[in-house]
Design a protein around this motif. Structure first.
Motif, PDB file in Angstrom:
ATOM      1  N   TYR A 125       1.096   1.395   0.639  1.00 44.79           N
ATOM      2  CA  TYR A 125       0.098   1.682   1.580  1.00 44.79           C
ATOM      3  C   TYR A 125       0.649   1.477   2.900  1.00 44.79           C
ATOM      4  O   TYR A 125       1.600   0.604   3.093  1.00 44.79           O
ATOM      5  CB  TYR A 125      -1.286   0.928   1.242  1.00 44.79           C
ATOM      6  CG  TYR A 125      -1.137  -0.690   1.226  1.00 44.79           C
ATOM      7  CD1 TYR A 125      -1.251  -1.414   2.268  1.00 44.79           C
ATOM      8  CD2 TYR A 125      -0.453  -1.311   0.219  1.00 44.79           C
ATOM      9  CE1 TYR A 125      -0.875  -2.633   2.288  1.00 44.79           C
ATOM     10  CE2 TYR A 125      -0.183  -2.530   0.042  1.00 44.79           C
ATOM     11  CZ  TYR A 125      -0.529  -3.344   1.435  1.00 44.79           C
ATOM     12  OH  TYR A 125      -0.230  -4.688   1.231  1.00 44.79           O
ATOM     13  N   LYS A 126       0.032   2.027   3.964  1.00 44.69           N
ATOM     14  CA  LYS A 126       0.447   1.911   5.282  1.00 44.69           C
ATOM     15  C   LYS A 126      -0.287   1.059   6.138  1.00 44.69           C
ATOM     16  O   LYS A 126      -1.422   1.044   5.956  1.00 44.69           O
ATOM     17  CB  LYS A 126       0.772   3.245   6.068  1.00 44.69           C
ATOM     18  CG  LYS A 126       1.817   3.406   7.318  1.00 44.69           C
ATOM     19  CD  LYS A 126       1.722   4.617   7.720  1.00 44.69           C
ATOM     20  CE  LYS A 126       2.811   4.876   8.910  1.00 44.69           C
ATOM     21  NZ  LYS A 126       2.863   6.062   9.436  1.00 44.69           N
ATOM     22  N   ARG A 127       0.427   0.017   6.810  1.00 49.23           N
ATOM     23  CA  ARG A 127      -0.286  -1.023   7.591  1.00 49.23           C
ATOM     24  C   ARG A 127       0.414  -1.550   8.665  1.00 49.23           C
ATOM     25  O   ARG A 127       1.699  -1.811   8.604  1.00 49.23           O
ATOM     26  CB  ARG A 127      -0.554  -2.261   6.584  1.00 49.23           C
ATOM     27  CG  ARG A 127      -1.550  -3.298   7.441  1.00 49.23           C
ATOM     28  CD  ARG A 127      -1.955  -4.321   6.485  1.00 49.23           C
ATOM     29  NE  ARG A 127      -3.096  -5.323   6.889  1.00 49.23           N
ATOM     30  CZ  ARG A 127      -3.781  -6.134   6.577  1.00 49.23           C
ATOM     31  NH1 ARG A 127      -3.030  -6.635   5.479  1.00 49.23           N
ATOM     32  NH2 ARG A 127      -4.522  -6.894   7.032  1.00 49.23           N
ATOM     33  N   ASN A 128      -0.155  -1.360   9.839  1.00 52.24           N
ATOM     34  CA  ASN A 128       0.507  -1.626  11.178  1.00 52.24           C
ATOM     35  C   ASN A 128       1.865  -0.877  11.191  1.00 52.24           C
ATOM     36  O   ASN A 128       2.995  -1.273  11.547  1.00 52.24           O
ATOM     37  CB  ASN A 128       0.681  -3.532  11.193  1.00 52.24           C
ATOM     38  CG  ASN A 128      -0.289  -3.934  11.058  1.00 52.24           C
ATOM     39  OD1 ASN A 128      -1.504  -3.904  11.703  1.00 52.24           O
ATOM     40  ND2 ASN A 128      -0.214  -5.328  10.647  1.00 52.24           N
ATOM     41  N   ASP A 129       1.657   0.287  10.747  1.00 47.31           N
ATOM     42  CA  ASP A 129       2.859   1.392  10.926  1.00 47.31           C
ATOM     43  C   ASP A 129       3.914   1.059   9.769  1.00 47.31           C
ATOM     44  O   ASP A 129       5.123   1.568  10.181  1.00 47.31           O
ATOM     45  CB  ASP A 129       3.117   1.355  12.191  1.00 47.31           C
ATOM     46  CG  ASP A 129       3.896   2.863  12.738  1.00 47.31           C
ATOM     47  OD1 ASP A 129       3.321   3.875  11.978  1.00 47.31           O
ATOM     48  OD2 ASP A 129       4.964   2.741  13.524  1.00 47.31           O
ATOM     49  N   LYS A 130       3.677   0.205   8.952  1.00 46.66           N
ATOM     50  CA  LYS A 130       4.800  -0.141   8.067  1.00 46.66           C
ATOM     51  C   LYS A 130       4.270  -0.064   6.728  1.00 46.66           C
ATOM     52  O   LYS A 130       3.082  -0.196   6.340  1.00 46.66           O
ATOM     53  CB  LYS A 130       5.335  -1.581   8.323  1.00 46.66           C
ATOM     54  CG  LYS A 130       6.048  -2.117   9.418  1.00 46.66           C
ATOM     55  CD  LYS A 130       6.685  -3.508   9.518  1.00 46.66           C
ATOM     56  CE  LYS A 130       7.039  -3.697  10.583  1.00 46.66           C
ATOM     57  NZ  LYS A 130       7.524  -5.137  10.863  1.00 46.66           N
ATOM     58  N   TRP A 131       5.078   0.516   5.845  1.00 44.92           N
ATOM     59  CA  TRP A 131       4.865   0.891   4.260  1.00 44.92           C
ATOM     60  C   TRP A 131       4.989  -0.369   3.545  1.00 44.92           C
ATOM     61  O   TRP A 131       6.080  -0.967   3.501  1.00 44.92           O
ATOM     62  CB  TRP A 131       5.606   1.965   3.734  1.00 44.92           C
ATOM     63  CG  TRP A 131       5.200   3.207   4.215  1.00 44.92           C
ATOM     64  CD1 TRP A 131       5.585   3.894   5.521  1.00 44.92           C
ATOM     65  CD2 TRP A 131       4.155   4.149   3.546  1.00 44.92           C
ATOM     66  NE1 TRP A 131       4.926   5.264   5.447  1.00 44.92           N
ATOM     67  CE2 TRP A 131       3.882   5.490   4.508  1.00 44.92           C
ATOM     68  CE3 TRP A 131       3.198   3.885   2.517  1.00 44.92           C
ATOM     69  CZ2 TRP A 131       3.165   6.047   4.376  1.00 44.92           C
ATOM     70  CZ3 TRP A 131       2.317   4.987   2.274  1.00 44.92           C
ATOM     71  CH2 TRP A 131       2.376   5.981   3.106  1.00 44.92           C
ATOM     72  N   LYS A 132       4.068  -0.739   2.916  1.00 43.69           N
ATOM     73  CA  LYS A 132       4.063  -1.837   1.768  1.00 43.69           C
ATOM     74  C   LYS A 132       3.708  -1.540   0.624  1.00 43.69           C
ATOM     75  O   LYS A 132       2.989  -0.636   0.345  1.00 43.69           O
ATOM     76  CB  LYS A 132       3.238  -2.983   2.417  1.00 43.69           C
ATOM     77  CG  LYS A 132       3.443  -3.577   3.802  1.00 43.69           C
ATOM     78  CD  LYS A 132       2.626  -4.646   4.174  1.00 43.69           C
ATOM     79  CE  LYS A 132       3.014  -5.292   5.311  1.00 43.69           C
ATOM     80  NZ  LYS A 132       2.122  -6.390   5.752  1.00 43.69           N
ATOM     81  N   SER A 133       4.174  -2.219  -0.477  1.00 44.50           N
ATOM     82  CA  SER A 133       3.892  -1.881  -1.882  1.00 44.50           C
ATOM     83  C   SER A 133       3.304  -3.052  -2.622  1.00 44.50           C
ATOM     84  O   SER A 133       3.337  -3.979  -2.141  1.00 44.50           O
ATOM     85  CB  SER A 133       5.145  -1.664  -2.598  1.00 44.50           C
ATOM     86  OG  SER A 133       6.120  -2.777  -2.743  1.00 44.50           O
ATOM     87  N   LEU A 134       2.533  -2.690  -3.674  1.00 45.36           N
ATOM     88  CA  LEU A 134       1.582  -3.527  -4.498  1.00 45.36           C
ATOM     89  C   LEU A 134       2.017  -3.241  -5.816  1.00 45.36           C
ATOM     90  O   LEU A 134       1.548  -2.017  -6.325  1.00 45.36           O
ATOM     91  CB  LEU A 134       0.379  -3.879  -3.968  1.00 45.36           C
ATOM     92  CG  LEU A 134      -0.494  -4.754  -4.856  1.00 45.36           C
ATOM     93  CD1 LEU A 134      -0.129  -6.328  -4.437  1.00 45.36           C
ATOM     94  CD2 LEU A 134      -2.003  -4.736  -4.475  1.00 45.36           C
TER      95      LEU A 134
END
Length: 264
Positions: A125-134
């Motif tokens: 998911y994209k948050r604050n223009d950065k992609w993160k994973s879970l």
């Protein structure tokens, strides 16, 4: 800050891993206590035999090993799978004061299990223009259902209004056969991904437009199939493809293919 008690649903580490974490804590704590107690109780005897330094080294190494299983492993499990707090308009990942991730215009991909596409291995998911994973395999099976349902509830009316107003909405997809989906290459993959365009008149993929009134278009569990009037599949998107906002895509395709207009 959001009140976690107001969350309509929450999911944490699945029961089997919770039991493993608790058992590791209790069992290896017991071993740690017993092992250390035995050494301290027999210190004089060990010293007389001239093996004190070696015994101390064994104690230190043994205690470190037991501490890893008693404390580090359980901590790692709970850290790797933070609790998910669901609200109608978004989700909070972990009870650490982070802001709510709003569903409106959220960019995300689900990574399906290659052996069973219904199961989710991870979410990007994209948050604050950065992609993160879970990672998803440490959560109960229904843990991401609220994410999928509420995301559609929030965005479906917005997208349908655009489509019925004559606009084109876009989704992207990536075939996992092309290259591995990981954090280092996620931006590159997104740049290389293919587009799906949807209007009130047609569904367009790989540069080919299929009119709603001429084709039967089905999207389910990330698998998109386009059939002609004779029922023959003329296009099929791999079930293991990574589709951008897949649940929203499925809802829109179902509505337009069925001739449904307005709210879902």
């Amino acid at each position: 800050m959001e009140n976690y008690d107001n969350a309509k649903k929450s999911y944490g580490l699945k029961l089997s891993l919770k039991i493993i974490a608790i058992m590791c804590f209790l069992l290896f704590n017991g071993f740690l206590f017993t092992f250390t107690k035995f050494f301290l109780k027999n210190t004089d005897k060990i010293s007389k035999n001239g093996n004190y330094n070696m015994a101390l080294l064994i104690l230190i190494v043994g205690d470190i090993f037991l501490i890893l299983f008693a404390y580090v492993l359980p901590y790692y499990l709970f850290k790797m799978y933070p609790k998910l707090f669901y609200f109608d308009d978004g989700v909070i990942i972990g009870k650490n004061g982070d802001d709510k991730i709003l569903y409106k215009d959220l960019d995300y991909f689900f990574i399906p299990n290659p052996l069973n596409p219904i199961e989710i291995l991870a979410i990007w998911y994209k948050r604050n223009d950065k992609w993160k994973s879970l990672s998803g395999n440490g959560y109960p099976r229904p843990a991401f259902r609220p994410w999928q349902d509420d995301f559609v509830n929030v965005n479906y009316p917005i997208y349908m209004q655009k489509i019925l107003g004559g606009e084109t909405v876009e989704f992207i997809y990536h075939d996992p056969k092309n290259n591995k989906f990981n954090l280092k290459s996620v931006r590159k993959i997104l740049e290389q991904s293919s587009k799906i365009e949807i209007t009130k008149d047609y569904f367009k993929v790989d540069g080919k437009a299929y009119k709603w009134n001429e084709y039967d278009i089905i999207a389910k569990i990330g698998n998109v199939v386009v059939k002609n009037s004779q029922g023959k599949a003329v296009f099929k998107l791999p079930q293991k493809a990574y589709i951008h906002k897949v649940n929203l895509l499925e809802s829109i395709v179902f509505a337009l293919n069925s001739g449904i207009e307005g709210n879902k």
